[in-house]
Design a protein around this motif. Sequence first.
Motif: not given
Length: 179
Positions: A52-56
């Motif tokens: 749900r949150i793109l990794p960075a």
Amino acid sequence: MKKISSTICLFIVSFYLSQVIVGDDIGTANDKTSVLLEFSKQNKGIILPYDRILPAGSGLAEGTILLDATNPLDAKVKYYNGSWQDLSSGNGANVSSYLSSQPASAIEQTTKGAIIGSDTSPVNGVLILESTDKAMVLPMVQNTDDITDPAPGMMVYINKTGAKRLAVFNGAKWTFWKP
């Protein structure tokens, strides 16, 4: 004592072979020397994690593949190669019903999951394959039509003469990538 000795020997040998076959003890690759993770022929695929949150950040490694569910009404299979690339060819899928079946407290963890091929890894992920000379063999199928009820984020390799290709399913549509 014999059981303990056998268990210790199997444990030691497993580090030397360093291969995991999922589904049976044969797999699909004829030559196992360059295989780290392999799947048997079952008309099933590997399902990528829904994020749900793109990794960075520093834990993100090139080669990461996931189902981008940042917009559950327009989910896409993506891979990271310095920047996020769309493997769904712009075709988004509604995965909100899949996400709604997960508990509200199911938030992506930034800690490591399972690591195969090494004791440690500098990257974060659900399944981390660490090797400089081995690769993963994807689940192989003859046709995506043979997969009953594919899940969003499913990935397979079509191993059919004249039609060998990677196939990813975003929840609504298969996208095919020919080498």
